[in-house]
Design an enzyme around this catalytic site. Sequence first.
Site, PDB file in Angstrom:
ATOM      1  N   LYS A  44       0.885  -1.174   0.000  1.00 26.93           N
ATOM      2  CA  LYS A  44       0.000   0.000   0.000  1.00 26.93           C
ATOM      3  C   LYS A  44       0.916   1.215   0.000  1.00 26.93           C
ATOM      4  O   LYS A  44       2.027   1.181   0.569  1.00 26.93           O
ATOM      5  CB  LYS A  44      -0.872  -0.009   1.270  1.00 26.93           C
ATOM      6  CG  LYS A  44      -1.681   1.259   1.492  1.00 26.93           C
ATOM      7  CD  LYS A  44      -2.777   1.431   0.444  1.00 26.93           C
ATOM      8  CE  LYS A  44      -3.523   2.763   0.659  1.00 26.93           C
ATOM      9  NZ  LYS A  44      -4.515   2.993  -0.457  1.00 26.93           N
ATOM     10  N   CYS A 130      -1.744  11.169  -6.031  1.00 21.02           N
ATOM     11  CA  CYS A 130      -1.884  11.747  -4.696  1.00 21.02           C
ATOM     12  C   CYS A 130      -2.414  13.177  -4.809  1.00 21.02           C
ATOM     13  O   CYS A 130      -2.357  13.796  -5.874  1.00 21.02           O
ATOM     14  CB  CYS A 130      -0.543  11.721  -4.005  1.00 21.02           C
ATOM     15  SG  CYS A 130       0.717  12.415  -5.037  1.00 21.02           S
ATOM     16  N   LYS A 164       2.990   5.519 -10.632  1.00 25.54           N
ATOM     17  CA  LYS A 164       1.603   5.070 -10.806  1.00 25.54           C
ATOM     18  C   LYS A 164       0.809   6.255 -11.286  1.00 25.54           C
ATOM     19  O   LYS A 164       0.812   7.322 -10.623  1.00 25.54           O
ATOM     20  CB  LYS A 164       1.053   4.560  -9.475  1.00 25.54           C
ATOM     21  CG  LYS A 164      -0.391   4.068  -9.498  1.00 25.54           C
ATOM     22  CD  LYS A 164      -0.507   2.755 -10.208  1.00 25.54           C
ATOM     23  CE  LYS A 164      -1.903   2.135 -10.086  1.00 25.54           C
ATOM     24  NZ  LYS A 164      -2.131   1.430  -8.828  1.00 25.54           N
TER      25      LYS A 164
HETATM   26  C1  LIG Z   1      -6.628   8.729  -3.667  1.00 22.14           C
HETATM   27  C2  LIG Z   1      -5.490   9.005  -2.723  1.00 22.14           C
HETATM   28  C3  LIG Z   1      -5.959   8.833  -1.271  1.00 22.14           C
HETATM   29  C4  LIG Z   1      -5.037  10.413  -2.930  1.00 22.14           C
HETATM   30  C5  LIG Z   1      -4.288   8.079  -3.043  1.00 22.14           C
HETATM   31  C6  LIG Z   1      -4.435   6.625  -2.593  1.00 22.14           C
HETATM   32  C7  LIG Z   1      -5.434   5.862  -3.417  1.00 22.14           C
HETATM   33  C8  LIG Z   1      -6.619   5.385  -2.886  1.00 22.14           C
HETATM   34  C9  LIG Z   1      -7.026   5.609  -1.468  1.00 22.14           C
HETATM   35  O1  LIG Z   1      -6.251   5.262  -0.548  1.00 22.14           O
HETATM   36  O2  LIG Z   1      -8.165   6.116  -1.297  1.00 22.14           O
HETATM   37  N1  LIG Z   1      -7.518   4.685  -3.646  1.00 22.14           N
HETATM   38  C10 LIG Z   1      -7.272   4.435  -4.983  1.00 22.14           C
HETATM   39  O3  LIG Z   1      -8.082   3.795  -5.696  1.00 22.14           O
HETATM   40  N2  LIG Z   1      -6.103   4.881  -5.532  1.00 22.14           N
HETATM   41  C11 LIG Z   1      -5.179   5.596  -4.807  1.00 22.14           C
HETATM   42  O4  LIG Z   1      -4.117   5.972  -5.366  1.00 22.14           O
END
Ligand SMILES: CC(C)(C)CCc1c(C(=O)O)[nH]c(=O)[nH]c1=O
Length: 312
Positions: A44, A130, A164
């Site tokens: 993660k 991000c 990513k």
């Molecule tokens: C959306 C963010 C919290 C800014 C980054 C982490 C992330 C999340 C998340 O932790 O909500 N979910 C996703 O599908 N892609 C991501 O890259």
Amino acid sequence: VSTATKIAQKKFDNCIMNASGVWCYDEKELSALDKSEAASFVTKSGTLESRKGNPKPRYFETDLGSINSMGLPNQGLEYYLNFVNKVQEQNPNKNYFVSCTGFNVQEDVLLLEEVKKSGFKGIVELNLSCPNVPGKPQTGYDFETVDMILQTVFENYEGLLGVKLPPYFDIVHFDQMAKILNKYPLTYINSVNSIGNGLYIDEEQEKVVIKPKNGFGGIGGDYIKPTALANVHAFYQRLDSRIQIIGTGGIKTGRDVFEHILCGASMVQVGTALMKEGPSIFRRLTRELEAIMRSKGYEKLSDFKGKLKYMN
Ligand SMILES: CC(C)(C)CCc1c(C(=O)O)[nH]c(=O)[nH]c1=O
């Protein structure tokens, strides 16, 4: 062919693994991935400090995929570096990925210094989906910021590093992003992250299904496969061949894996379908891909990688 690419190509012999965020929150989940038939695992996205993330429910599965607004719950980058360094020691011939994300470029630099200090020998995945400074779109949609971050990061970091990326939907955006990405010694790009800010509704209750952001969340699964394939192929057409492509999005069968590789992916990652099926999915996907390759007379990925045909 640069050393990084040679190493990266060696790293990508096997081709199916998890997508960051899924089945990779803690040692227990990561160990289950390591024991599975997955080629590798990615953690993660780790931040400088651990995070609880958003209030639940923050993930919801539908027949066609998933919606999530997790809010980056993670144990902190240090936790993942300690664990992955240990696992890497025990499995020197496998190469692991640690994902990380800062909330600004200063944090990105600090994260990578932490990676360097830990002696990490695997691959770093910098999550560009991000958040950015308030009032600006997410980093992946702010091209000048992407350019500045990569410039700054590569001034200090010499290890294997990929990014990513969020999905793009405009040909000019593919052109603009590829122009930036080609300037840097990236090991790979990983396309795509979830399609941001979708909305799934419970029609009977006339209500959203996740608590954060009034129900808005990133979409994964069947919904995003056409977008994922297009992003993989668009970057395959535009990037220097030294930059590998990891295909993520909409993979739940061997056919989906085959199609991502046909579009130019060297490796693929599984998110929503892994969440639904668990790590046994890697065995199924590997068998299904092998069956498709056999039926078509292909022996290795390079026999069909990137060889998508157009209509003449
Ligand atoms: C959306 C963010 C919290 C800014 C980054 C982490 C992330 C999340 C998340 O932790 O909500 N979910 C996703 O599908 N892609 C991501 O890259």
